[in-house]
Design an enzyme around this catalytic site. Structure first.
Site, PDB file in Angstrom:
ATOM      1  N   LYS A 100      -7.483  38.218 -21.976  1.00 24.18           N
ATOM      2  CA  LYS A 100      -8.436  37.108 -21.846  1.00 24.18           C
ATOM      3  C   LYS A 100      -9.211  37.158 -20.526  1.00 24.18           C
ATOM      4  CE  LYS A 100      -5.232  33.528 -20.169  1.00 24.18           C
ATOM      5  NZ  LYS A 100      -4.081  34.410 -19.930  1.00 24.18           N
ATOM      6  N   ARG A 122      -2.768  25.003 -18.487  1.00 24.61           N
ATOM      7  CA  ARG A 122      -1.654  25.770 -19.053  1.00 24.61           C
ATOM      8  C   ARG A 122      -0.726  24.899 -19.894  1.00 24.61           C
ATOM      9  NH1 ARG A 122      -0.582  30.861 -16.523  1.00 24.61           N
ATOM     10  NH2 ARG A 122      -1.818  31.166 -14.641  1.00 24.61           N
ATOM     11  N   ARG A 143       1.041  50.154 -18.772  1.00 29.37           N
ATOM     12  CA  ARG A 143       0.287  50.013 -17.517  1.00 29.37           C
ATOM     13  C   ARG A 143       0.974  50.770 -16.388  1.00 29.37           C
ATOM     14  NH1 ARG A 143      -1.041  43.640 -16.619  1.00 29.37           N
ATOM     15  NH2 ARG A 143      -2.409  43.271 -18.384  1.00 29.37           N
ATOM     16  N   ARG A 193       5.196  48.649 -12.823  1.00 31.40           N
ATOM     17  CA  ARG A 193       5.603  47.475 -12.032  1.00 31.40           C
ATOM     18  C   ARG A 193       6.652  46.664 -12.780  1.00 31.40           C
ATOM     19  NH1 ARG A 193      -0.384  45.537 -10.505  1.00 31.40           N
ATOM     20  NH2 ARG A 193      -0.257  45.024 -12.695  1.00 31.40           N
ATOM     21  N   ARG A 226       7.950  36.264 -19.918  1.00 32.66           N
ATOM     22  CA  ARG A 226       6.671  35.589 -19.658  1.00 32.66           C
ATOM     23  C   ARG A 226       6.053  35.082 -20.967  1.00 32.66           C
ATOM     24  NH1 ARG A 226       3.234  39.796 -16.522  1.00 32.66           N
ATOM     25  NH2 ARG A 226       1.672  38.163 -16.450  1.00 32.66           N
TER      26      ARG A 226
END
Length: 214
Positions: free
Chosen positions: A13, A88, A127, A160, A171
């Site tokens: 997003k 949120r 990633r 990471r 998350r």
């Protein structure tokens, strides 16, 4: 054109928000940027936010909302803006609605970039970040010329902790618990628009511009 971007972490997003901001010449506003700008400028709201942040506490919803509403009243927001990362939660959304209503404004679109959890876990697991200059890559979507080595500075790339599958899933769980209810909230208001985030970046962008109009 006042837009709220919704979507799970890793749904893309933020990337889409930047592209929309560029195309329609409206500011892309994230709460992190607002905090940094107000703290740097030493504003009253910035000083208040800093007292919480210095103690490692979350900035209260009411104060975050004040900061956001202060930001959207700046001259560069006259044509509209994109809010990324706020609201949120339902209480934040209700506070924002009330604050905007008080200045005679309302959100026009809540755009939800919809991506299944499994895709996000796989996507983020690919990633890689450079330990030297912080540049980011992706094993599939943005690979380096030489495997495991940064194109920019030649340092080593790492996965990471934030991008490890178990962290990503945690998350996502928090997102579903806190932010998912916003989907229903904006759906009831009749301003929710959903796009399929599993398409290519360009196809997702085309779907969004199709909603917003050229």
């Amino acid at each position: 054109m006042k837009i709220i971007m919704l979507g799970a972490p890793g749904a893309g997003k933020g990337t889409q928000a930047k592209k929309i901001a560029e195309k329609y010449q409206i500011p892309h506003i994230s709460t992190g940027d607002i905090f940094r700008a107000n703290i740097k400028d030493g504003t009253e709201l910035g000083k208040k936010a800093k007292t919480y942040m210095d103690q490692g506490l979350l900035v209260p919803d009411e104060l975050v909302c004040d900061l956001v509403v202060d930001r959207v009243q700046k001259d560069d927001c006259k044509k509209g803006y994109i809010l990324d990362g706020f609201p949120r939660t339902i209480p934040q959304a209700e506070s924002l609605d009330a604050a905007l209503s008080a200045i005679g404004e309302a959100v026009d679109y809540a755009i939800d970039v919809e991506v299944p959890d499994e895709n996000i876990v796989n996507r983020m697991g690919g990633r890689r970040a450079c330990v030297g200059c912080g540049a980011t890559y992706h094993l599939v979507y943005a690979p380096t010329k030489k495997e495991g080595i940064c194109d920019t500075c030649g340092a080593e790339l790492i996965l990471r902790d934030d991008d490890k599958p178990q962290t990503v899933q945690k998350r996502l769980n928090v997102y579903h618990e806190q932010t998912q209810p916003l989907i229903d909230f904006y759906s009831k208001k009749g301003i929710l628009k959903e796009v399929d985030g599993t398409m290519s970046m360009e196809e997702v962008f085309q779907a969004i511009t199709g909603i917003l109009g050229a």
